[in-house]
Design an enzyme around this catalytic site. Structure first.
Site, PDB file in Angstrom:
ATOM      1  N   GLN A   1     -16.623   7.672  45.461  1.00  0.00           N
ATOM      2  CA  GLN A   1     -16.073   7.622  44.100  1.00  0.00           C
ATOM      3  C   GLN A   1     -17.113   8.136  43.103  1.00  0.00           C
ATOM      4  OE1 GLN A   1     -12.886   6.153  43.386  1.00  0.00           O
ATOM      5  NE2 GLN A   1     -13.203   7.071  41.400  1.00  0.00           N
ATOM      6  N   PHE A   2     -17.217   9.474  42.973  1.00  0.00           N
ATOM      7  CA  PHE A   2     -18.219  10.037  42.074  1.00  0.00           C
ATOM      8  C   PHE A   2     -17.958   9.674  40.621  1.00  0.00           C
ATOM      9  CE2 PHE A   2     -15.056  13.296  41.505  1.00  0.00           C
ATOM     10  CZ  PHE A   2     -15.285  13.798  40.233  1.00  0.00           C
ATOM     11  N   THR A   3     -16.726   9.312  40.281  1.00  0.00           N
ATOM     12  CA  THR A   3     -16.418   8.999  38.878  1.00  0.00           C
ATOM     13  C   THR A   3     -17.070   7.706  38.402  1.00  0.00           C
ATOM     14  OG1 THR A   3     -14.317   7.925  39.447  1.00  0.00           O
ATOM     15  CG2 THR A   3     -14.241  10.288  38.929  1.00  0.00           C
TER      16      THR A   3
END
Length: 147
Positions: free
Chosen positions: A78-80
């Site tokens: 989950q890079f966000t």
């Protein structure tokens, strides 16, 4: 490295119509990697996931870990989690690690969780994923290896 841990009664992730990971009782973990992270960060957070006492004991107190209850882990990249929306209306993801760095650390995190004897299901790194979760409690814990 940042993670969001959610205690769940069930969770799954689907990519292009195919379920790639699915668990019953356990933890769904969203995993974000930043440019400064190392395998030390991945191991530190994996140890936290395995030992975090957020499941109820026979007295109704959060006193048991996912290991103690025989639960599983659904790990989703989950890079966000490194989105910065303090300015403007569109988040900046400059702090997120590039995929070539992040994938190795995400996999190191998953392997470190498995080393505790936990079953780990996953999404697909970098894919457009559909995530379903029944958050039990609800219980949600945010952890950052740098704080």
């Amino acid at each position: 490295m940042k993670i969001v841990i959610q205690r769940c009664s069930r969770a799954s992730v689907t990519v292009e119509g195919q379920v790639t990971g699915e668990i019953g009782t356990g933890l769904m973990v969203l995993v974000g990697v930043t440019q400064e992270d190392t395998e030390k960060d991945a191991k530190f957070l994996a140890d936290k996931v395995a030992g975090l006492r957020i499941f109820e004991d026979e007295d109704g107190k959060m006193n048991r870990s996912v290991l103690e209850i025989g639960g599983k882990v659904l790990s989703i990249s989950q890079f966000t989690l490194y989105g910065d929306a303090r300015k403007g209306r569109r988040p900046s993801f400059i702090a997120a690690a590039r995929p070539e760095q992040a994938i190795g650390l995400y996999e190191a995190f998953n392997e470190a969780v498995k080393a505790h004897g936990l079953e780990v299901q996953t999404g697909v790194f970098g894919a457009d994923m559909q995530v379903e979760l029944v958050n039990s409690g609800p219980v949600t814990i945010l952890l950052d290896s740098r704080e």
